[in-house]
Design an enzyme around this catalytic site. Structure first.
Site: not given
Ligand SMILES: [Zn+2]
Length: 306
Positions: A81, A238, A242, A265
């Site tokens: 973030h 969000h 990311d 991720h």
């Molecule tokens: Zn996040």
């Protein structure tokens, strides 16, 4: 004014808070850095081997958050973030001093970081910024998760699709052009989890600092946060945030088009590794006054024109 030159902060910017997963308090001090330094974390609680470059090759874990680690085993986690905030504001070079192993989660989004950075003038540096331009399409799948990147004319575009059984998240999807779109909703979108996963996460040593102050929690078809959503695509927004933070681990602003379904991720990191495996997949170039396209005018510039 176009974003042709590298930028850094005019002065240091400090944050304090607790880590989402470790639950540990940490202080962060983002300080200006020279051209071509890039983004480097520095664990100031340790007195040697304490620098960790923000680079995709240094990602040693991408489970629930992105963890960077140097060759001496020194780590910093939940970097995504803060990296997304640096990307959005347009900071190329900075040293991020931190006195613990995890970046504070703040409110679960990049909003506090961005607000603090935008209070200060940025400094134009003398060297030109380099862009990573994607030249061929790369795709990866991991079961039902998919991600691809392909060439794009001018900007970074991220198209993200979620697929949850509950009605509140459901099949939320969104497409964001990081140069042309207003990024306020993406940057203020908070991290989220399912209520039924919380005990599991805690048992695995994650989410010790998680609360309704820094994460959206969904139970069945209900949001447990009494203040509601900040925007009607907050969940997928969000994930886009990311994705961008993780992409900044390439070391460059990216010109390309991402399509991702149910990724996270790990998949974003695997994609960067695959892109850099073959030089035919990309080129690295500067932008000059003559060829800078209108859509590379950043948000701040659009604001000052309006
Ligand atoms: Zn996040």
């Amino acid at each position: 004014m176009y974003e042709i030159y590298q930028k850094t902060l005019s002065k240091e910017v400090k944050f304090k808070g607790i880590g989402l997963h470790s639950g540990k308090a940490s202080s962060v001090n983002v300080i200006p850095a020279k051209e071509d330094k890039g983004i480097v974390f520095k664990r100031v609680d340790l007195n040697k081997n304490n620098e960790i470059k923000a680079n995709f090759k240094n990602v040693t874990s991408a489970k629930l958050c992105t963890t960077l680690e140097n060759n001496h085993g020194v780590k910093v986690s939940t970097v995504e973030h803060l990296l997304a905030a640096l990307y959005i504001v347009g900071i190329d070079n900075a040293i991020i001093e931190i006195d613990n192993e995890e970046v504070p989660i703040m409110d679960g989004s990049s909003r506090d970081f961005i607000n603090a950075f935008e209070k200060n003038d940025l400094v134009n540096q003398t060297k030109k910024r380099k862009y990573l331009k994607i030249s061929s399409k790369i795709e990866l799948t991991d079961g039902k998760r998919r991600i691809s990147i392909e060439p794009n004319d001018l900007s970074l575009e991220v198209n993200f699709q979620l697929n949850y059984k509950n009605k509140i998240i459901g099949k939320q999807k969104n497409t964001i052009d990081f140069q042309a779109d207003n990024l306020d909703e993406v940057s203020s979108s908070r991290t989220f989890c399912l209520y039924e996963d919380i005990e599991k996460l805690r048992a695995m040593g994650f989410a010790k600092g998680g609360s309704l102050d820094n994460a959206l929690v969904v139970k069945d078809d209900k949001l447990l946060n009494s203040d509601g959503l900040r925007n009607n695509k907050e969940f997928v927004n969000h994930k886009i945030l990311d994705c961008m933070g993780d992409l900044f681990l390439s070391g460059y602003k990216i010109i390309g088009k991402i399509k991702c379904s149910q990724g996270g991720h790990k998949l974003t990191n695997d994609l960067l590794r695959k892109v850099f495996q073959n030089k035919e997949n990309y080129s690295i170039s500067e932008i000059n006054e003559k060829n800078v396209p209108h859509s590379l005018v950043y948000r701040q510039n659009l604001k000052s024109i309006a």
